[in-house]
Design a protein around this motif. Structure first.
Motif, PDB file in Angstrom:
ATOM      1  N   TYR A 170       1.736   6.365 -13.778  1.00  0.00           N
ATOM      2  CA  TYR A 170       0.774   5.710 -14.625  1.00  0.00           C
ATOM      3  C   TYR A 170       0.643   6.050 -16.166  1.00  0.00           C
TER       4      TYR A 170
ATOM      5  N   ILE B  44      -0.793   3.155 -18.259  1.00  0.00           N
ATOM      6  CA  ILE B  44      -1.996   2.315 -17.553  1.00  0.00           C
ATOM      7  C   ILE B  44      -2.694   3.529 -16.705  1.00  0.00           C
ATOM      8  N   SER B  45      -3.572   2.884 -16.140  1.00  0.00           N
ATOM      9  CA  SER B  45      -4.505   3.819 -15.405  1.00  0.00           C
ATOM     10  C   SER B  45      -5.061   3.356 -14.033  1.00  0.00           C
ATOM     11  N   ARG B  46      -4.544   2.149 -13.730  1.00  0.00           N
ATOM     12  CA  ARG B  46      -4.981   1.334 -12.416  1.00  0.00           C
ATOM     13  C   ARG B  46      -3.710   0.827 -11.930  1.00  0.00           C
ATOM     14  N   ARG B  47      -4.126   0.517 -10.610  1.00  0.00           N
ATOM     15  CA  ARG B  47      -2.871  -0.125  -9.814  1.00  0.00           C
ATOM     16  C   ARG B  47      -2.831  -1.837 -10.322  1.00  0.00           C
ATOM     17  N   GLN B  48      -3.932  -2.279 -10.474  1.00  0.00           N
ATOM     18  CA  GLN B  48      -3.948  -3.713 -10.875  1.00  0.00           C
ATOM     19  C   GLN B  48      -2.905  -3.963 -12.208  1.00  0.00           C
ATOM     20  N   GLN B  49      -3.258  -2.837 -13.151  1.00  0.00           N
ATOM     21  CA  GLN B  49      -2.434  -2.920 -14.547  1.00  0.00           C
ATOM     22  C   GLN B  49      -0.941  -2.774 -14.020  1.00  0.00           C
TER      23      GLN B  49
ATOM     24  N   ARG C  27       0.706  -3.886 -11.453  1.00  0.00           N
ATOM     25  CA  ARG C  27       1.129  -5.267 -10.991  1.00  0.00           C
ATOM     26  C   ARG C  27       1.167  -6.231 -12.268  1.00  0.00           C
TER      27      ARG C  27
ATOM     28  N   TYR D 183       0.508   8.702  -9.503  1.00  0.00           N
ATOM     29  CA  TYR D 183      -0.034   9.462 -10.462  1.00  0.00           C
ATOM     30  C   TYR D 183       0.708   9.783 -11.420  1.00  0.00           C
TER      31      TYR D 183
ATOM     32  N   SER E  93       0.777  -1.287   0.022  1.00  0.00           N
ATOM     33  CA  SER E  93       0.148  -0.197  -0.141  1.00  0.00           C
ATOM     34  C   SER E  93       0.744   1.023  -0.049  1.00  0.00           C
TER      35      SER E  93
END
Length: 437
Positions: free
Chosen positions: A419, A424-429, A431, A416, A396
């Motif tokens: 990305y 990309i636009s999300r944290r999962q991406q 990873r 921010y 986190s």
């Protein structure tokens, strides 16, 4: 011809030897009257609920009222003299960075009015501040300009101080020239026994320059002279600010035990409420040389306070020592995280010596000395790459911040910016993209 800002109320607010220097003149007499008010800053600053700004405001009002009954010279010496004294007091209390804009404004006014007699000593405090916060370009410009004035006006002591500051700047940048470093004709006109601020600046500069050339024994010898045999400071303000550099050098040459009497004296002199800067320096030194203390706890205490970001070079220096400690404890991943942050800070500041040390330690930890220039991560700064990799592992923002001694908000700001660079636009991406890297 003015006030030596390095002789006055110390960081703990105690009145020290404050006196005007130079030949008698209207400006010198004005400064003498101002000097008598300096202890007020220390007394007011120690009252609960009274901040430094309020203390300075009270001091300004008191001094201006005291001068209001007498005619004011057209060049504004009383007000500029009072303001210079006030800002010098802030510098002595390690608050000069807070009032840096006012310091620069006052310096500009004095330069415009060609009042170099009083401005000369303000310049020394301003250069010290620039060096401590990593404004090396500004320091170089001011040193060159002031040195030219001091040469024309034949002020050997001011020339000597500026030469010492110039040498310290070269050492911090990693550009130390071969000896001789100083101009003998200038230093022949200076009595170091009577001018301890000048002596302290000289010793620090020579110590840093020796270290920059790989002469750690010489660096130890010069820095140790900032304190007497029993640990008393050569200068009550400038000497304690070098306690961490002394500890680093002592550890390198195997003389850590000799620093303990000095560290003990400095701790006692700072009292229960040292400044943020001195707190950082004392924890850094303690982690290195005090065998009775938990080294890692003191490294954490040196780095955890985000207000210490006002002193980026000194904070990065502590982080370098922590990274070295982690590597020697075989905690190489954590060491690389700390050392990479040091490298990025040093490169941003133009602190070549610190950057070179961080790069060497990164190589010793098995990491590349410079950021990887292949693939997607090449677009990111060293710290952005660190944060992205930790986030890709599922940490986190708070957990990342705890590892890197950053606030969660700063971590979020870095992500921010990361990305869009990675598309990309999300944290999962993140990873998915970096899980194999």
């Amino acid at each position: 011809m003015g006030i030596d800002p390095a002789r006055g109320t110390g960081p703990a607010g105690e009145a020290d030897r404050v006196r005007a220097t130079g030949p008698e003149s209207d400006l010198a007499k004005e400064s003498d009257r101002v000097v008598r008010w300096l202890p007020v800053v220390g007394l007011l600053g120690r009252l609960d609920g009274v901040g430094t700004q309020q203390a300075l405001d009270v001091l300004v009002s008191a001094v201006v009222r005291a001068q209001s009954a007498s005619p004011r010279p057209p060049y504004g010496a009383p007000l500029d003299g009072c303001r210079t004294a006030v800002l010098s007091a802030a510098y002595l209390a390690d608050e000069a960075d807070v009032y840096l804009g006012q310091f620069r404004e006052t310096d500009t006014r004095l330069r415009t009015s060609r009042a170099f007699g009083i401005r000369g000593w303000t310049v020394l405090a301003l250069v010290d501040t620039f060096l401590s916060i990593g404004w090396f370009t500004e320091a170089e410009t001011l040193i060159q300009e002031a040195a030219a004035e001091a040469t024309v006006l034949r002020l050997p002591r001011l020339q000597a101080d500026l030469q010492a500051q110039a040498l310290a700047l070269q050492a911090l940048r990693g550009t130390v020239p071969p000896e001789p470093w100083l101009t003998p004709s200038v230093w022949r006109g200076v009595c170091l026994d009577e001018n301890r601020a000048t002596h302290a600046r000289l010793l620090r500069a020579r110590g840093l320059a020796s270290i920059g050339l790989g002469d750690w024994d010489g660096g130890w010898r010069h820095l140790r002279e900032l304190f007497t045999a029993d640990g008393s400071p050569l200068h009550p303000v400038l000497s304690p600010r070098n306690i961490a550099e002394l500890a680093v050098t002592a550890q390198r040459v195997g003389r850590s035990d000799e620093v303990m009497p000095v560290l003990t004296r400095v701790r006692a002199a700072q009292g229960d409420r040292p400044s943020t800067r001195m707190t950082l320096l004392l924890h850094h030194a303690t982690a290195l040389v005090d065998p009775d203390e938990d080294a890692e706890q003191h490294f954490h205490l040196a780095l955890v306070n985000h207000e210490a970001n006002r002193w980026p070079w000194e904070r990065a220096h502590a982080r370098l020592s922590y990274g070295i400690w982690l590597r020697r404890c075989r905690r190489t991943r954590e060491a690389r995280q700390q050392l990479t942050t040091v490298l990025e800070t040093a490169e941003r500041l133009g602190a070549g010596a610190l950057a070179a040390s961080a790069a060497r330690e990164l190589r010793a930890s098995g990491a590349a000395p410079t950021p990887d220039t292949s693939g997607l991560l090449a677009q990111l700064t060293a710290q952005q790459r660190q944060i992205a990799q930790l986030a890709a592992r599922g940490l986190s923002n708070r957990e990342i911040g705890e590892q890197l001694f950053l606030s969660p908000r700063t971590v979020g700001s870095h992500l921010y910016n990361v990305y869009p660079k990675l598309g990309i636009s999300r944290r999962q991406q993140l990873r998915d993209l970096l899980q194999d890297r």
